[in-house]
Design an enzyme around this catalytic site. Structure first.
Site, PDB file in Angstrom:
ATOM      1  N   SER A 119       0.827  -1.210   0.000  1.00  0.00           N
ATOM      2  CA  SER A 119       0.000   0.000   0.000  1.00  0.00           C
ATOM      3  C   SER A 119       0.859   1.255   0.000  1.00  0.00           C
ATOM      4  O   SER A 119       0.374   2.333  -0.306  1.00  0.00           O
ATOM      5  CB  SER A 119      -0.892   0.005   1.232  1.00  0.00           C
ATOM      6  OG  SER A 119      -0.087  -0.106   2.389  1.00  0.00           O
ATOM      7  N   HIS A 140      -1.137  -2.217  -6.924  1.00  0.00           N
ATOM      8  CA  HIS A 140      -1.863  -1.937  -5.681  1.00  0.00           C
ATOM      9  C   HIS A 140      -3.369  -2.007  -5.915  1.00  0.00           C
ATOM     10  O   HIS A 140      -3.946  -1.134  -6.563  1.00  0.00           O
ATOM     11  CB  HIS A 140      -1.443  -0.538  -5.184  1.00  0.00           C
ATOM     12  CG  HIS A 140      -2.083  -0.123  -3.909  1.00  0.00           C
ATOM     13  ND1 HIS A 140      -2.401   1.180  -3.615  1.00  0.00           N
ATOM     14  CD2 HIS A 140      -2.478  -0.844  -2.831  1.00  0.00           C
ATOM     15  CE1 HIS A 140      -2.951   1.246  -2.420  1.00  0.00           C
ATOM     16  NE2 HIS A 140      -3.007   0.038  -1.929  1.00  0.00           N
ATOM     17  N   GLU A 152      -3.719   0.328  -9.084  1.00  0.00           N
ATOM     18  CA  GLU A 152      -2.715   1.382  -9.219  1.00  0.00           C
ATOM     19  C   GLU A 152      -1.379   0.693  -9.521  1.00  0.00           C
ATOM     20  O   GLU A 152      -0.899  -0.097  -8.718  1.00  0.00           O
ATOM     21  CB  GLU A 152      -2.673   2.101  -7.861  1.00  0.00           C
ATOM     22  CG  GLU A 152      -1.778   3.264  -7.736  1.00  0.00           C
ATOM     23  CD  GLU A 152      -1.960   3.953  -6.360  1.00  0.00           C
ATOM     24  OE1 GLU A 152      -2.243   3.279  -5.350  1.00  0.00           O
ATOM     25  OE2 GLU A 152      -1.809   5.180  -6.316  1.00  0.00           O
ATOM     26  N   ASN A 190      -3.078   6.461  -1.627  1.00  0.00           N
ATOM     27  CA  ASN A 190      -2.848   6.636  -0.189  1.00  0.00           C
ATOM     28  C   ASN A 190      -2.193   7.970   0.147  1.00  0.00           C
ATOM     29  O   ASN A 190      -2.312   8.466   1.266  1.00  0.00           O
ATOM     30  CB  ASN A 190      -2.046   5.463   0.366  1.00  0.00           C
ATOM     31  CG  ASN A 190      -2.943   4.259   0.588  1.00  0.00           C
ATOM     32  OD1 ASN A 190      -4.142   4.420   0.852  1.00  0.00           O
ATOM     33  ND2 ASN A 190      -2.402   3.064   0.462  1.00  0.00           N
TER      34      ASN A 190
END
Ligand code: 3HC
Length: 291
Positions: A119, A140, A152, A190
């Site tokens: 992540s 991801h 991603e 994130n």
């Protein structure tokens, strides 16, 4: 290069979801867990998820059975040696991930692409322990993997354009919309999501608003499917704490610093839904506010 055989390392929440979408998309898929107990639990989670998809009318029973037939579990990492693409989805520990990348690098032919579902950890930290840094990238997925439409991809400074193109085609083939990020902690999603979640914790911690009003505010005010504190419980407070620390270490900016309340909750074992308690006490029957 065309991907035909996929390996997934880890059959936890993310690994099981990734294995599910691969098998459902027609890929011969092998998923690896460290022992028989965890493997059985992970495969059970995967089967329950597919049964739920059938119940919701998202998957035919015939396709569920076909996906099941394309999927197999193992406890031996070496059994992934014939795979074209291997997606690592184990715990967010760089030491553990590095060991897995080293083992896979030794076991697999030179064409195998090694991807990490991390992540937030920069991909170069894993690519650099292999002899094929051009064939290592970030992949991801979002939680819950079968439902969330995004993947991603993260291109490290060593990742070749060909690896990226092959992985993009794979991401689209498993039904996801692909976005591409350069390699720095947090990538795209994130990097934006985590400061927002941390700010919601700070707001709650300061007594500025109730947890319910913070959540309802973002659900009804911005059409988010979940408020930030509910989402934190869903993602896991331990996971968020881990990501925040990685971001803070990389950027040294205060918006990424984990608030004391988050640290306290993680220390107390209040890791969110999976532990029965987070911002809401699920074990005691509490539920996030209904809108
Ligand atoms: N396969 C296929 N489809 C499925 C499925 C499955 N196994 N399970 C559920 N679905 C479908 C449902 O049919 C439904 O589709 P519809 O909208 O077309 O009817 C849809 O998925 C939603 O399912 P539910 O009705 O069961 O559940 P909710 O409507 O309550 O939504 C939720 C649940 C999808 C979790 C929603 O609340 C949500 O999107 N929350 C936010 C999740 C989020 O932000 N995730 C990202 C977290 S960040 C992350 O993962 C990054 C990490 O690094 C931290």
């Amino acid at each position: 290069m065309e991907i035909k055989k996929v390996g997934v390392v880890g059959c936890g929440l993310m690994g099981a979801g990734i294995a599910e979408v691969c098998a459902r998309a027609g890929y011969d898929t092998v998923v690896r867990e460290v022992d028989d107990g965890l493997l059985a639990k992970g495969l059970d989670r995967l089967r329950t998820s597919m049964a739920g998809a059938v119940e919701r009318g998202k998957l035919s029973d015939q396709n569920r059975a076909a996906a099941g037939g394309r999927l197999r579990g193992t406890t031996r990492l070496e059994e992934l040696a014939d795979r074209d693409l291997i997606i690592e989805a184990v715990t967010e520990s760089l030491a553990v991930k590095r060991e897995i990348f080293e083992t896979l690098d030794r076991a697999c032919p030179s064409y195998t692409i090694l991807a990490s579902n991390t992540s937030s950890i920069p991909i170069i930290d894993m690519a650099s322990v292999t002899g094929r840094p051009d064939r290592v990238l970030g992949m991801h997925f979002m939680n819950p993997v079968p439902v969330m439409r995004l993947v991603e991809l993260v291109q490290a400074i060593t990742t070749s354009d060909e690896t990226l193109a092959t992985s993009r085609a794979f991401g689209e083939a498993v039904g996801k919309r692909v976005i591409v990020s350069k390699d720095r902690a947090g990538f795209i999603v994130n990097m934006l999501l985590v400061p927002y979640l941390l700010e919601a914790i700070r707001m709650y911690e300061s007594g500025f608003a109730t947890r319910e009003d913070i959540d309802v505010g973002m659900v009804l005010g911005t059409n988010h499917p979940m408020g930030p504190l509910t989402l934190l419980d869903y993602v896991g407070l331990d996971t968020t704490y881990f990501i925040a620390n990685i971001l803070f270490e990389e950027y040294r900016q205060s918006q990424y610093a984990p608030p004391p309340l988050l640290k306290q909750m993680v220390t107390a074992g209040f890791n969110g839904r999976k532990s029965g308690r987070g911002f809401y006490d699920y074990a005691a029957g509490e539920k996030p506010p209904q809108t």
